[in-house]
Design an enzyme around this catalytic site. Structure first.
Site, PDB file in Angstrom:
ATOM      1  N   GLY B  72     -27.841 -19.863 -20.511  1.00 43.71           N
ATOM      2  CA  GLY B  72     -27.061 -19.272 -21.585  1.00 43.71           C
ATOM      3  C   GLY B  72     -25.860 -18.488 -21.066  1.00 43.71           C
ATOM      4  O   GLY B  72     -24.778 -18.525 -21.649  1.00 43.71           O
ATOM      5  N   SER B 200     -30.138 -21.744 -24.309  1.00 46.49           N
ATOM      6  CA  SER B 200     -30.820 -21.631 -23.021  1.00 46.49           C
ATOM      7  C   SER B 200     -32.277 -22.048 -23.184  1.00 46.49           C
ATOM      8  O   SER B 200     -32.939 -21.628 -24.135  1.00 46.49           O
ATOM      9  CB  SER B 200     -30.732 -20.181 -22.540  1.00 46.49           C
ATOM     10  OG  SER B 200     -31.353 -20.031 -21.297  1.00 46.49           O
ATOM     11  N   ALA B 201     -32.769 -22.873 -22.249  1.00 44.72           N
ATOM     12  CA  ALA B 201     -34.105 -23.457 -22.414  1.00 44.72           C
ATOM     13  C   ALA B 201     -35.243 -22.456 -22.247  1.00 44.72           C
ATOM     14  O   ALA B 201     -36.279 -22.578 -22.891  1.00 44.72           O
ATOM     15  CB  ALA B 201     -34.294 -24.607 -21.427  1.00 44.72           C
ATOM     16  N   HIS B 202     -35.067 -21.458 -21.383  1.00 49.35           N
ATOM     17  CA  HIS B 202     -36.225 -20.609 -21.066  1.00 49.35           C
ATOM     18  C   HIS B 202     -36.574 -19.650 -22.186  1.00 49.35           C
ATOM     19  O   HIS B 202     -37.579 -18.944 -22.106  1.00 49.35           O
ATOM     20  CB  HIS B 202     -36.022 -19.866 -19.734  1.00 49.35           C
ATOM     21  CG  HIS B 202     -35.069 -18.715 -19.801  1.00 49.35           C
ATOM     22  ND1 HIS B 202     -35.496 -17.429 -19.959  1.00 49.35           N
ATOM     23  CD2 HIS B 202     -33.725 -18.659 -19.716  1.00 49.35           C
ATOM     24  CE1 HIS B 202     -34.442 -16.618 -19.952  1.00 49.35           C
ATOM     25  NE2 HIS B 202     -33.354 -17.349 -19.818  1.00 49.35           N
ATOM     26  N   CYS B 326     -33.433   3.798 -18.955  1.00 48.61           N
ATOM     27  CA  CYS B 326     -34.185   3.920 -17.717  1.00 48.61           C
ATOM     28  C   CYS B 326     -34.743   2.574 -17.247  1.00 48.61           C
ATOM     29  O   CYS B 326     -35.020   2.400 -16.078  1.00 48.61           O
ATOM     30  CB  CYS B 326     -35.313   4.932 -17.874  1.00 48.61           C
ATOM     31  SG  CYS B 326     -34.798   6.503 -17.190  1.00 48.61           S
TER      32      CYS B 326
HETATM   33  C1  LIG Z   1     -28.386 -13.517 -26.720  1.00 46.99           C
HETATM   34  C2  LIG Z   1     -28.462 -13.937 -25.296  1.00 46.99           C
HETATM   35  N1  LIG Z   1     -27.388 -14.494 -24.711  1.00 46.99           N
HETATM   36  C3  LIG Z   1     -27.408 -14.916 -23.440  1.00 46.99           C
HETATM   37  C4  LIG Z   1     -28.535 -14.782 -22.661  1.00 46.99           C
HETATM   38  C5  LIG Z   1     -28.503 -15.282 -21.243  1.00 46.99           C
HETATM   39  O1  LIG Z   1     -29.213 -16.471 -21.077  1.00 46.99           O
HETATM   40  P1  LIG Z   1     -29.670 -16.964 -19.621  1.00 46.99           P
HETATM   41  O2  LIG Z   1     -30.695 -16.018 -19.145  1.00 46.99           O
HETATM   42  O3  LIG Z   1     -30.189 -18.333 -19.846  1.00 46.99           O
HETATM   43  O4  LIG Z   1     -28.461 -16.953 -18.754  1.00 46.99           O
HETATM   44  C6  LIG Z   1     -29.680 -14.193 -23.224  1.00 46.99           C
HETATM   45  C7  LIG Z   1     -30.933 -13.974 -22.452  1.00 46.99           C
HETATM   46  O5  LIG Z   1     -30.983 -13.403 -21.402  1.00 46.99           O
HETATM   47  C8  LIG Z   1     -29.637 -13.764 -24.562  1.00 46.99           C
HETATM   48  O6  LIG Z   1     -30.713 -13.196 -25.145  1.00 46.99           O
END
Ligand SMILES: Cc1ncc(COP(=O)(O)O)c(C=O)c1O
Ligand SMILES: Cc1ncc(COP(=O)(O)O)c(C=O)c1O
Lengths: 145, 395, 395, 145
Positions: B72, B200-202, B326
């Site tokens: 992502g 993003s896949a994860h 924190c």
């Molecule tokens: C809204 C949003 N955008 C972007 C990301 C980044 O995605 P990635 O971890 O696949 O780079 C995340 C998660 O970390 C997210 O929640």
């Protein structure tokens, strides 16, 4: 992230609580930054810290350093207590992650603030003790993008 | 509880076993490089092509408009940087919101240091961006609006269709970071007037390190990572075939189960929400109660700090997240919580719980019990709570 | 032969089963996000840390100087673009060579369109860059030298230590694309004065979609992908934990077996080389005979075109690669083969065979037999060969 | 990548070879671009292409289009042969990948070149036949970085 000692003091903090009529009380940090520490001291006529209590709003490291600091200070004289620095607290806790070092500074500062309050109330001048800042910050690492 | 209770599905997810199963042959059997000429490699090429098709279908896009990325973050960077470069003759103004993910915000800041102008739209107390402000901020030099589909901390869903319409009416491109929304909500890029979309896949039980950027055909978009001719010459680098295959499988499963999953999540979430709000005093729910992802809850517990809460929950085998400064080593708490108007000290005491359809009612009830116990323990240790109680008693 | 003979290990490799084994638990068991606070996630963090340590050791680097990327292409882009931006106050001149990988060349071209100046150093007929020219081209405004460790088409190994010394003497940063060399040759970044180094796992029996950039401490290097605080704030995006673990495992195995593997490869390669050169007339070996990777051979067969050769080899179950333009849909053949002075028509008839220690002598001998047969068949179909023979007969 | 028909014509090309005393011969393309095609024609007094042979240096698509083009042309009159375009060849092959379309242009061009040679040698004017370019390029897709 945290050492075993930190985790121990965090999960079983020593000397948590309040005190009626303390010899001195100090509160440092601010809620904006996410850390507030309050220390109550009971000091006898020989300048020995007979009892100590704390309350902390803050992260795991903040709670653990408060707890450890109270342990290190309890039973010490005022002058001995002054020598307890954030380094001593950190060492006693087997270290802290770099981003958490400011918490140990806060503990040192809280004790000093309580001692300052005690000194002020009793019109004493304690050598080496400065008026506490109300807020303790750490230099932030430069962000590289 | 003996077993871990995982309530941090917005951070990352457990990969589905079927997804791993799908990936496996591409490591040691069909390992060919899709760019190679021989038959063996063209099997990889065909597989990637089918995966692209399945993913395109899931958002009603055309197959060639899906470009695989390393996640992502890369997709967000690409969309914003490349658009800024490609359209610099038209203008240098970008509109985003105050509560975007850092992948968007830090990329915008990077562009600001290079002479671009960025407007950060306000978010209201319910966590929805201000549409009127958005309209008013559009200038003749505005080239891009980038607003997230659903927020990663408070789960609030943005008025994407309206934003898409505003962008279209003003002839401005619209990118949305749909990392949290994709396969959790139905998305139709054509209906919603979305020009670019990151995923993003994860975040959807697929593997880490793979994502995509949708770029509507016709958009002048440069490549961001230069080199070989992969991804129609727009994203260089040997294709991550196993992860692409796993991604498509995860999408397929999620799209087929979107209704049941949402229902199950809502059921669990509502139990959790009702119990916490009624049993833990001085607690607020952050973000709109209804316009939010079905798996997201974000609470603020007054007088306590989030990291302590997280660690104590962890000791009870509960995995959660917080907007506390924190947790990140910073001094300021989450920019998202500040954007919806929370004072710093309240923001510090926040807890994000993001569940999935595999959680059980038992886990949820246990979690509430633990939250109650721990919040009380931390309040008993808090000088802020002490002051509050004393003040109340004096009245 | 019934089974596929894979002789394209420079394109990508079969992942080792031990590597897949290592990755598996990180999909469905230890799937936590390393940035999270709870114990469960810190297992991922520790694992990534150990992987980073192992990889750092393999090139005698310090652990914090290894930054994981999505592959070799991203690492090259990052090294070049971020250095250009960070050092633009010092100068705008970059030196590279004519036969770099496109990940380097296209990135340099991208910078040229943005006002940077790039000098492309010549390569001699043996495929080694011209050190004298390199020295002479350094200007007060030169900020970066980027020269590959070993070439991906002809396998020639560059005088990296000398380049490192020249860079150091002139106070210029030195980046090397070691994608083809890493774990195939011993690399000591300190001894060789390398400031930045790119590597990619899928060229060494690790997974696709993961690589690293080594950045020596003290170098002013910006991040390329902006967002979260991962990789010491320099490379944003959720860490690709399974792939990182697989990468480290592949490196570990390869480093432990470097000597045997090289010996085995040399043995097979020399059989292949000797037989082809002696049994197929009008054939040349491209690139220095000795200063080349132990697994690489690159031939030019006069009068024929590479893609036809590849397809016919494919029909015999042999996977190979070519520098022919037709394999890429371009009109010009490989820039690498042109850089070493091959005429276009010779370059078109090239064949790259890159083996690995798992190939067998039987496979190699079968491959030579097939090459002989196919080259003759294609020559019989070639108007160029017809003309050549007629000319000879007229003499 | 290639259709079955392409693969068939590539692996078993029809009409490969040379010709002694052809009625016309044409060679197009150039080695620099990786494609050369040569067509030999044997044309009888009724303008019927009695025999055709080809030689090709080039990729799989180049060989297959040469082969298919010869099949389509063989037995046709010169005028019929002129109507065989690169499209007809591509269709007969069940299509070609986009990057290979220039190969089919080359086949068309090669036949025209051989016909031109035949016309020149026999002082004929064949309607619709232009002097062949020696080289056939395709418009390149714009590269976006
Ligand atoms: C809204 C949003 N955008 C972007 C990301 C980044 O995605 P990635 O971890 O696949 O780079 C995340 C998660 O970390 C997210 O929640
Ligand atoms: C020398 C060289 N550099 C860079 C790359 C790109 O690496 P990756 O495919 O991991 O992006 C390759 C391989 O494709 C290569 O051989």
């Amino acid at each position: 992230m945290y050492s075993e000692k930190v985790m121990d003091h965090f999960s079983n903090p020593r000397n948590v609580g309040e005190m009626e009529n303390p010899s001195g009380v100090g509160t440092v940090g601010n809620a904006k930054c996410g850390d507030i520490m309050r220390i109550y001291l009971d000091i006898d006529e020989n300048s020995v810290i007979q009892d100590i209590k704390f309350k902390t709003f803050g992260c795991g490291a903040a709670v653990a350093t408060s707890s450890m600091a109270t342990e290190l200070v309890k039973g010490k004289t005022v002058n001995e207590a002054l020598k307890i620095t954030n380094r001593s607290v950190m060492e006693a806790l087997d270290g802290l992650p770099p981003v958490k070092i400011h918490c140990s500074l806060l503990a040192e500062e809280a004790i000093h603030a309580a001692l300052w309050d005690y000194a002020t109330k009793n019109n004493l001048v304690i050598e080496g003790l400065k008026k506490p800042k109300s807020d303790v910050h750490e230099e932030e690492e430069e962000l590289v993008y | 509880m003996e077993n871990k209770i995982y309530l941090d599905n917005a951070a990352t997810t457990k990969v589905r076993p079927e997804v791993v199963e799908t990936m496996l042959p591409y490591f040691t059997e069909q390992y060919g490089n899709p760019s190679s000429v021989y038959e063996f490699a063209s099997q990889s090429k065909i597989a990637v092509d089918e995966a692209r098709e399945a993913i395109a279908k899931s958002i009603n896009a055309d197959k060639p408009d899906i470009y695989f990325t390393s996640g992502g973050t890369e997709a967000d960077n690409w969309a914003i940087v490349a658009t800024a470069e490609a359209y610099k003759d038209k203008g240098n103004h970008i509109i985003t919101s105050k509560f975007e993910h850092h992948a968007v915000l830090h990329t915008c800041e990077y562009l600001e240091r290079r002479g671009y102008e960025v407007t950060y739209i306000d978010v209201n107390e319910n966590g929805i961006i201000d549409l009127d402000q958005l309209k008013n901020e559009i200038r003749p030099t505005t080239i891009l609006i980038t607003i997230m589909f659903a927020n990663n901390e408070i789960g609030t869903i943005q008025p994407i269709k309206e934003i898409g319409q505003i962008a279209k009416d003003n002839n401005v491109l619209f990118h949305t970071d749909a990392v949290q929304a994709y396969t959790h909500l139905d998305i139709d890029v054509k209906d919603l007037n979305i020009d670019m979309l990151s995923a993003s896949a994860h975040k959807l039980k697929g593997p880490k390190g793979i994502g995509f950027l949708y770029i509507r055909k016709g958009i002048k978009n440069r490549s961001f990572i230069h080199g070989g001719a992969q991804e129609r010459r727009r994203r260089a680098g040997t294709e991550n075939v196993p992860s692409i295959m796993g991604f498509a499988k995860a999408v397929e499963i999620n799209m087929a189960t979107i209704k049941e999953r949402t229902e199950k999540e809502l059921e669990l979430r509502n139990i959790l929400m009702k119990r916490v709000l009624s049993e833990v005093p001085f607690t607020r729910l952050n973000g709109d109660k209804n316009r939010r992802l079905s798996n997201n809850l974000n609470f603020s517990f007054q007088f306590i700090e989030g990291e302590s809460l997280l660690i104590m929950l962890d000791m009870k085998n509960i995995c959660a997240s917080s907007g506390s400064a924190c947790t990140s080593g910073a001094l300021d708490p989450s920019h998202v919580l500040l954007s919806i108007g929370l004072p710093h000290e309240i923001a510090h005491g926040s807890l994000r719980l993001t569940l999935c359809e595999e959680n059980t009612e038992e886990e949820i009830n246990y979690t509430v019990d633990m939250i109650k116990e721990i919040v009380q323990k931390l309040r008993d240790m808090s000088p802020l709570y002490e002051d509050f109680i004393k003040k109340q008693n004096r009245r």
